[in-house]
Motif scaffolding. Sequence first.
Motif, PDB file in Angstrom:
ATOM      1  N   ALA A 151       0.812  -1.224   0.000  1.00  0.00           N
ATOM      2  CA  ALA A 151       0.000   0.000   0.000  1.00  0.00           C
ATOM      3  C   ALA A 151       0.841   1.267   0.000  1.00  0.00           C
ATOM      4  N   SER A 152       2.094   1.175   0.392  1.00  0.00           N
ATOM      5  CA  SER A 152       2.938   2.381   0.396  1.00  0.00           C
ATOM      6  C   SER A 152       3.552   2.642  -0.978  1.00  0.00           C
ATOM      7  N   ASP A 153       3.342   1.741  -1.934  1.00  0.00           N
ATOM      8  CA  ASP A 153       3.822   1.924  -3.300  1.00  0.00           C
ATOM      9  C   ASP A 153       2.626   1.772  -4.234  1.00  0.00           C
ATOM     10  N   ALA A 154       1.861   2.840  -4.381  1.00  0.00           N
ATOM     11  CA  ALA A 154       0.620   2.783  -5.158  1.00  0.00           C
ATOM     12  C   ALA A 154       0.564   3.908  -6.184  1.00  0.00           C
ATOM     13  N   ILE A 155      -0.197   3.661  -7.247  1.00  0.00           N
ATOM     14  CA  ILE A 155      -0.411   4.689  -8.266  1.00  0.00           C
ATOM     15  C   ILE A 155      -1.914   4.903  -8.430  1.00  0.00           C
ATOM     16  N   ALA A 156      -2.287   6.091  -8.846  1.00  0.00           N
ATOM     17  CA  ALA A 156      -3.707   6.420  -9.017  1.00  0.00           C
ATOM     18  C   ALA A 156      -4.332   5.497 -10.058  1.00  0.00           C
ATOM     19  N   ARG A 157      -5.471   4.916  -9.748  1.00  0.00           N
ATOM     20  CA  ARG A 157      -6.149   3.990 -10.671  1.00  0.00           C
ATOM     21  C   ARG A 157      -6.502   4.671 -11.988  1.00  0.00           C
ATOM     22  N   ARG A 158      -6.821   5.944 -11.946  1.00  0.00           N
ATOM     23  CA  ARG A 158      -7.190   6.654 -13.177  1.00  0.00           C
ATOM     24  C   ARG A 158      -6.023   6.720 -14.169  1.00  0.00           C
ATOM     25  N   ASP A 159      -4.787   6.518 -13.678  1.00  0.00           N
ATOM     26  CA  ASP A 159      -3.608   6.571 -14.542  1.00  0.00           C
ATOM     27  C   ASP A 159      -3.314   5.237 -15.220  1.00  0.00           C
ATOM     28  N   ILE A 160      -4.139   4.241 -14.957  1.00  0.00           N
ATOM     29  CA  ILE A 160      -3.964   2.914 -15.543  1.00  0.00           C
ATOM     30  C   ILE A 160      -5.025   2.744 -16.631  1.00  0.00           C
ATOM     31  N   GLY A 161      -4.622   2.363 -17.802  1.00  0.00           N
ATOM     32  CA  GLY A 161      -5.592   2.144 -18.876  1.00  0.00           C
ATOM     33  C   GLY A 161      -6.594   1.069 -18.497  1.00  0.00           C
ATOM     34  N   THR A 162      -7.823   1.217 -18.954  1.00  0.00           N
ATOM     35  CA  THR A 162      -8.855   0.254 -18.574  1.00  0.00           C
ATOM     36  C   THR A 162      -8.812  -0.994 -19.439  1.00  0.00           C
ATOM     37  N   GLY A 163      -8.575  -0.857 -20.724  1.00  0.00           N
ATOM     38  CA  GLY A 163      -8.522  -2.020 -21.598  1.00  0.00           C
ATOM     39  C   GLY A 163      -9.701  -2.936 -21.377  1.00  0.00           C
ATOM     40  N   SER A 164      -9.432  -4.213 -21.174  1.00  0.00           N
ATOM     41  CA  SER A 164     -10.515  -5.178 -20.947  1.00  0.00           C
ATOM     42  C   SER A 164     -10.653  -5.515 -19.467  1.00  0.00           C
ATOM     43  N   ARG A 165     -10.161  -4.649 -18.621  1.00  0.00           N
ATOM     44  CA  ARG A 165     -10.223  -4.902 -17.179  1.00  0.00           C
ATOM     45  C   ARG A 165     -11.644  -4.775 -16.656  1.00  0.00           C
ATOM     46  N   CYS A 166     -11.969  -5.607 -15.704  1.00  0.00           N
ATOM     47  CA  CYS A 166     -13.235  -5.553 -14.996  1.00  0.00           C
ATOM     48  C   CYS A 166     -12.914  -4.939 -13.636  1.00  0.00           C
ATOM     49  N   VAL A 167     -13.183  -3.668 -13.475  1.00  0.00           N
ATOM     50  CA  VAL A 167     -12.708  -2.926 -12.314  1.00  0.00           C
ATOM     51  C   VAL A 167     -13.171  -3.531 -10.996  1.00  0.00           C
ATOM     52  N   GLU A 168     -14.421  -3.976 -10.916  1.00  0.00           N
ATOM     53  CA  GLU A 168     -14.900  -4.514  -9.638  1.00  0.00           C
ATOM     54  C   GLU A 168     -14.188  -5.815  -9.275  1.00  0.00           C
ATOM     55  N   GLU A 169     -13.706  -6.564 -10.249  1.00  0.00           N
ATOM     56  CA  GLU A 169     -12.912  -7.759  -9.962  1.00  0.00           C
ATOM     57  C   GLU A 169     -11.461  -7.383  -9.709  1.00  0.00           C
ATOM     58  N   GLU A 170     -10.971  -6.454 -10.477  1.00  0.00           N
ATOM     59  CA  GLU A 170      -9.592  -5.997 -10.337  1.00  0.00           C
ATOM     60  C   GLU A 170      -9.333  -5.419  -8.949  1.00  0.00           C
ATOM     61  N   ALA A 171     -10.307  -4.723  -8.399  1.00  0.00           N
ATOM     62  CA  ALA A 171     -10.127  -4.093  -7.085  1.00  0.00           C
ATOM     63  C   ALA A 171      -9.738  -5.125  -6.037  1.00  0.00           C
ATOM     64  N   PHE A 172     -10.380  -6.278  -6.042  1.00  0.00           N
ATOM     65  CA  PHE A 172     -10.075  -7.293  -5.036  1.00  0.00           C
ATOM     66  C   PHE A 172      -8.684  -7.875  -5.221  1.00  0.00           C
ATOM     67  N   SER A 173      -8.355  -8.292  -6.430  1.00  0.00           N
ATOM     68  CA  SER A 173      -7.033  -8.895  -6.629  1.00  0.00           C
ATOM     69  C   SER A 173      -5.924  -7.863  -6.414  1.00  0.00           C
ATOM     70  N   THR A 174      -6.152  -6.634  -6.845  1.00  0.00           N
ATOM     71  CA  THR A 174      -5.129  -5.595  -6.690  1.00  0.00           C
ATOM     72  C   THR A 174      -4.914  -5.228  -5.228  1.00  0.00           C
ATOM     73  N   MET A 175      -5.980  -5.107  -4.469  1.00  0.00           N
ATOM     74  CA  MET A 175      -5.843  -4.722  -3.057  1.00  0.00           C
ATOM     75  C   MET A 175      -5.188  -5.820  -2.222  1.00  0.00           C
ATOM     76  N   VAL A 176      -5.322  -7.071  -2.664  1.00  0.00           N
ATOM     77  CA  VAL A 176      -4.727  -8.173  -1.912  1.00  0.00           C
ATOM     78  C   VAL A 176      -3.320  -8.489  -2.406  1.00  0.00           C
ATOM     79  N   PHE A 177      -3.145  -8.618  -3.728  1.00  0.00           N
ATOM     80  CA  PHE A 177      -1.870  -9.070  -4.277  1.00  0.00           C
ATOM     81  C   PHE A 177      -1.060  -7.978  -4.966  1.00  0.00           C
ATOM     82  N   GLY A 178      -1.688  -6.889  -5.310  1.00  0.00           N
ATOM     83  CA  GLY A 178      -0.986  -5.808  -5.999  1.00  0.00           C
ATOM     84  C   GLY A 178      -1.327  -5.765  -7.473  1.00  0.00           C
ATOM     85  N   LEU A 179      -0.998  -4.673  -8.079  1.00  0.00           N
ATOM     86  CA  LEU A 179      -1.251  -4.423  -9.491  1.00  0.00           C
ATOM     87  C   LEU A 179      -0.509  -5.434 -10.358  1.00  0.00           C
ATOM     88  N   TYR A 180      -1.201  -5.963 -11.365  1.00  0.00           N
ATOM     89  CA  TYR A 180      -0.517  -6.858 -12.299  1.00  0.00           C
ATOM     90  C   TYR A 180       0.410  -6.020 -13.173  1.00  0.00           C
TER      91      TYR A 180
END
Length: 104
Positions: free
Chosen positions: A59-88
């Motif tokens: 959590a101390s090394d994070a970037i604003a979500r708006r700065d990440i392209g959306t592409g084919s990402r499903c944000v509501e699913e991405e939020a869980f995996s990202t908050m637990v394991f980190g950004l892919y």
Amino acid sequence: VVKHHQWVVLSRRDAEIFVRNWGQLSQYGSFAQDGSYALEAGEYKWSAPRMGRDGLANASDAIARRDIGTGSRCVEEEAFSTMVFGLYEPAKKHRWKELLAVAR
């Protein structure tokens, strides 16, 4: 994170990590007005933590979500995996392969 008819099952450890990181990195609470949110579609008011050395979100090394392209990402699913394991990120693809192997 709200979406109708979709469930996420997390271990206790992962749920605790998600709640801690979401509370620290989400700004949605400041947009709540009279029980609803004053946001436009596509506004991402949270930061995405990068994966730490331990394979969990840092959590101390994070970037604003708006700065990440959306592409084919499903944000509501991405939020869980990202908050637990980190950004892919491609540079850490080997860590994600390890996580997926354990999940099977």
